[in-house]
Design an enzyme around this catalytic site. Sequence first.
Site: not given
Ligand code: GAR
Length: 198
Positions: A14, A94, A113
């Site tokens: 998050g 996800m 992403h």
């Molecule tokens: C982020 O780096 C986002 O870009 C990625 O998940 C992470 C979540 O981090 N999203 C993906 O890979 C979507 N395919 P967070 O929970 O610390 O925001």
Amino acid sequence: MKRLPIGILGSGKGSNCRAILERIRSGDLAAEARVVISDVLDAPILDIAREFSVANAYLPPGQFRTRLEPEAEEELVKMLRGAGVGLVVLAGFMRVLRAPMLRAFPQRIINIHPSLLPKFTGLEAWKQALAAGEKVTGCTVHYVDERVDHGQIIAQREVAILPDDTPERLHARIQILEHELYPAVIAQFCQQYRGRSL
Ligand code: GAR
């Protein structure tokens, strides 16, 4: 001031959600976080919502691994509509979304992403970029469609890959830019909302 009502969806730690909620709290972002929803019961993103006194909920995803069960997705639509959400913000969510959500919020769902899409979709995109020997990667905010990490690109930021990079260091640098880019893109939607074109 008219604030854009947003709903944030996430499955993990998050940090993007925190960056958005901090900008709202500091008055830099004319949005109002109506709800944070996770498909993971103990996801830290739900603790962050509580820390910022934002309504939050766990959505049991059903039996599938990469998408929501249709009933769960209908429930998600109800939750977001019930909260009056005008823009759905995926922050590390996800699962791929299907017709119920895409029909309910057309061009109103965005995702971040950690790659320069269309390169490196899917999991741990920074590791993919590193393994491919890229010199530059980055992050992308895009509209969500029925495919994974696909849909019209709204904005991107580049991050140089250093010769001695580790996956952890590279992802950390990408995330610093994510935390700037996502609130900046949401701010554009806030402007449209104030101008009533959203
Ligand atoms: C982020 O780096 C986002 O870009 C990625 O998940 C992470 C979540 O981090 N999203 C993906 O890979 C979507 N395919 P967070 O929970 O610390 O925001």
